[in-house]
Design a protein around this motif. Structure first.
Motif, PDB file in Angstrom:
ATOM      1  N   MET A 130       0.834  -1.206   0.000  1.00  0.00           N
ATOM      2  CA  MET A 130       0.000   0.000   0.000  1.00  0.00           C
ATOM      3  C   MET A 130       0.867   1.253   0.000  1.00  0.00           C
ATOM      4  N   ALA A 131       2.032   1.176   0.647  1.00  0.00           N
ATOM      5  CA  ALA A 131       2.920   2.340   0.679  1.00  0.00           C
ATOM      6  C   ALA A 131       3.454   2.651  -0.713  1.00  0.00           C
ATOM      7  N   LEU A 132       3.710   1.619  -1.525  1.00  0.00           N
ATOM      8  CA  LEU A 132       4.163   1.858  -2.896  1.00  0.00           C
ATOM      9  C   LEU A 132       3.076   2.547  -3.708  1.00  0.00           C
ATOM     10  N   ILE A 133       1.838   2.117  -3.528  1.00  0.00           N
ATOM     11  CA  ILE A 133       0.719   2.763  -4.225  1.00  0.00           C
ATOM     12  C   ILE A 133       0.615   4.227  -3.802  1.00  0.00           C
ATOM     13  N   ALA A 134       0.775   4.476  -2.505  1.00  0.00           N
ATOM     14  CA  ALA A 134       0.710   5.847  -2.000  1.00  0.00           C
ATOM     15  C   ALA A 134       1.836   6.711  -2.550  1.00  0.00           C
ATOM     16  N   ASN A 135       2.934   6.075  -2.954  1.00  0.00           N
ATOM     17  CA  ASN A 135       4.056   6.807  -3.545  1.00  0.00           C
ATOM     18  C   ASN A 135       3.934   6.925  -5.060  1.00  0.00           C
ATOM     19  N   GLY A 136       2.764   6.592  -5.590  1.00  0.00           N
ATOM     20  CA  GLY A 136       2.496   6.857  -6.996  1.00  0.00           C
ATOM     21  C   GLY A 136       2.732   5.710  -7.949  1.00  0.00           C
ATOM     22  N   VAL A 137       2.982   4.494  -7.444  1.00  0.00           N
ATOM     23  CA  VAL A 137       3.222   3.348  -8.318  1.00  0.00           C
ATOM     24  C   VAL A 137       1.894   2.896  -8.926  1.00  0.00           C
ATOM     25  N   THR A 138       1.868   2.748 -10.254  1.00  0.00           N
ATOM     26  CA  THR A 138       0.653   2.372 -10.960  1.00  0.00           C
ATOM     27  C   THR A 138       0.895   1.137 -11.830  1.00  0.00           C
ATOM     28  N   LYS A 139      -0.175   0.637 -12.393  1.00  0.00           N
ATOM     29  CA  LYS A 139      -0.103  -0.539 -13.268  1.00  0.00           C
ATOM     30  C   LYS A 139       0.798  -0.289 -14.469  1.00  0.00           C
ATOM     31  N   GLY A 180       3.625   2.822   5.464  1.00  0.00           N
ATOM     32  CA  GLY A 180       2.626   1.781   5.608  1.00  0.00           C
ATOM     33  C   GLY A 180       1.968   1.791   6.966  1.00  0.00           C
ATOM     34  N   SER A 181       2.755   2.019   8.019  1.00  0.00           N
ATOM     35  CA  SER A 181       2.193   2.050   9.375  1.00  0.00           C
ATOM     36  C   SER A 181       1.260   3.249   9.554  1.00  0.00           C
TER      37      SER A 181
END
Length: 518
Positions: A1-10, A122-123
């Motif tokens: 989830m932290a990677l998604i929050a940092n802008g990682v997309t499909k 993430g936390s």
């Protein structure tokens, strides 16, 4: 989830580079769970190769160690000069070991973070979990899980696309193999039957073996002992041997070059290796007499396997309870079809007739990234058959035996694994030297059972002087150490060619056939 929050997309592709660490492997698993495509980079690559492969694959997220960060400097420098999709903007850099150093913070236009910061992020999100796995929608047949470079035999490394479907197929075969091993595990030295299997994994994460098989072994319930690849050759040998004793390793996965170490007459007396039950090897021919010495010394089972980047699981390996036969790589793996083709006509052959090994099925790769249709058809024909370039036969029991190789790759030993290096790639680079007119590179045998590259060079006739040391330095300054000309440079007047003008590589193989470097 932290990677998604940092802008990682499909749409993103991730390049991984760095030493073997727990953080590194967790980030690899994160990419898999998200359903992203990632590209492992060989630890032997220098900045030149990193730049070329990152650019060609279109990766825009970098996951690296502090030690490897400098290899991406040219990639970062190009960040403001993006002119096409083949040279994408880097949007995120994750350093997975330690904190960012001052020199790593000079690229202010690129977002940087660390593994530790991702844990904090993430936390702060309250321990949110992925609502589904994979998080992003994945077509298992057409979406690549990872891209990995393979030298082939036609120049610069090609980028093989490995689909999710391929990994699923290989996972089924791996689960079958491990359950078979556990059901036959009756060695009294290691305790009760069906005890959790412990396996040594000495390969770097940038190698195809570690990239594919670490997650597959883990989902099979195997306990893995991972090796740090930061130590020197001798130290790694000793570390692996001491780890067998310390962790009671039962399965040793190792390249043929490691076999010579195991037959050291002092080894069996000095170290307690009684936990070993099985040695698995592949990737190159294993000396039959060395294998038999290992079997007799340690009272273990020994099997040879057959796989490659383009087909991750060709055969099951010899039956664990059969008597060892050199070259026997077992029957065809689940999900894979195989045929032996006549070298002249291409027609299928029957038992005990040598020909080219061709395979198809769920275990075969999708093709080469960004290659034109001609190149992919040369590898995989219209019926889905991949031409391996290896020569072998099968017997009446449908066991496959390897006997020779068509491809001209040079096999370079590194610690306890190997990499395939294309001689054409080295030749293309040497030809950029202003004093070189023609060149051919060939692998010369060494005592470790692999090769060292040698260049036969034709100098330009006028206005140029060059020595062997000059050529050595020219290569060493730019290319990975695996591609350095350790077998030397030989100056010649002409390059031997075939009647149709191609380099006569058979001539050069024969020329060095009886040479062996220490």
């Amino acid at each position: 989830m932290a990677l998604i929050a940092n802008g990682v997309t499909k749409r993103d592709r991730i390049a991984f580079s760095g030493q073997n660490t727990i953080q590194h492997i967790i980030l690899r698993f994160s990419a898999k769970l998200l359903g992203l495509t990632f590209m492992p980079l060989s630890p032997t690559f220098k900045s030149y190769e990193v730049y070329e492969e990152v650019r060609s694959a279109g990766t825009n997220i970098i996951v690296t160690s502090s030690e490897d960060y400098h290899k991406f400097e040219q990639v970062f420098d190009d960040n403001n000069n993006n002119t096409s999709n083949r040279n994408p903007v880097v949007k995120l850099v994750v350093v997975f070991d330690g904190e960012l150093q001052q020199q790593q913070q000079q690229h202010q236009d690129i977002k940087h973070t660390t593994y530790g910061q991702l844990l904090v992020d993430g936390s702060r999100m309250g321990g949110q979990q992925l609502p589904q796995i994979p998080y992003y929608e994945v077509n298992p047949d057409t979406d690549p899980l990872f891209l990995i470079h393979t030298s082939g035999s036609t120049g610069r490394p090609k980028c093989a696309m490995i689909s999710h479907r391929t990994i699923i197929g290989v996972a089924q075969g791996m689960t079958f193999f491990m359950s078979s091993f556990n059901s036959k595990n009756t060695n009294n030295n290691t305790g009760a039957k069906n005890k959790q299997t412990v396996c040594a994994m000495p390969y770097p994460f940038g190698h195809i073996t570690a990239t594919a098989y670490i997650p597959l072994l883990m989902i099979s319930g195997v306990q893995l002992v991972l090796m740090d690849d930061d130590i020197n050759d001798d130290g790694k040998d000793l570390l692996l041997i001491e780890s067998i004793k310390k962790y009671r390793i039962q399965i040793l996965m190792a390249l043929p070059s490691y076999g010579r170490r195991l037959i050291d007459p002092n080894l069996a007396l000095k170290y307690d290796l009684s936990s070993l039950e099985l040695m698995i090897t592949g990737g190159a021919a294993f000396s039959g007499h060395i294998a038999q010495q290992i079997i007799d010394t340690y009272c273990i089972k020994f099997i040879e396997t057959y796989a490659m980047t383009e087909c991750l699981w060709v055969s099951t390996g010899g039956n664990i309870n059969d008597k060892f036969e050199s070259g026997n790589v077992g029957q065809v793996a689940p999900g894979c079809q195989l045929k032996i083709c006549d070298l002249s006509t291409g027609e299928p052959l029957g038992p005990n007739q040598d020909g080219e090994i061709c395979v198809r099925g769920n275990n075969v790769f999708m093709g080469y990234l960004d290659s034109d249709n001609r190149i992919n058809l040369e590898a995989i024909d219209e019926d889905g058959w991949y031409r391996t370039g290896d020569i072998g036969h099968y017997d009446q029991r449908e066991r496959l035996f390897l006997t020779d190789r068509l491809k001209e790759v040079i096999r370079i030993g590194i610690d306890n694994h190997y990499v395939n290096i294309s001689p054409v790639e080295i030749e293309m680079f040497v030809l950029t030297h202003p004093a070189v007119s023609e060149v051919v590179v060939v692998g010369v045998n060494n005592s470790a059972g692999c090769h060292w590259p040698r260049a036969y060079v034709v100098r330009k006739q006028q206005g140029h002087t060059v020595t062997g040391d000059d050529i050595d330095k020219f290569v060493a300054d730019t290319l990975a150490y695996t591609k350095q000309l350790k077998a030397g440079v030989v100056f010649v007047d002409t390059i031997h060619r075939t009647s149709i003008g191609k380099v006569d590589r058979k001539y050069y193989r024969n020329l060095v056939m009886n040479e062996i470097f220490d």
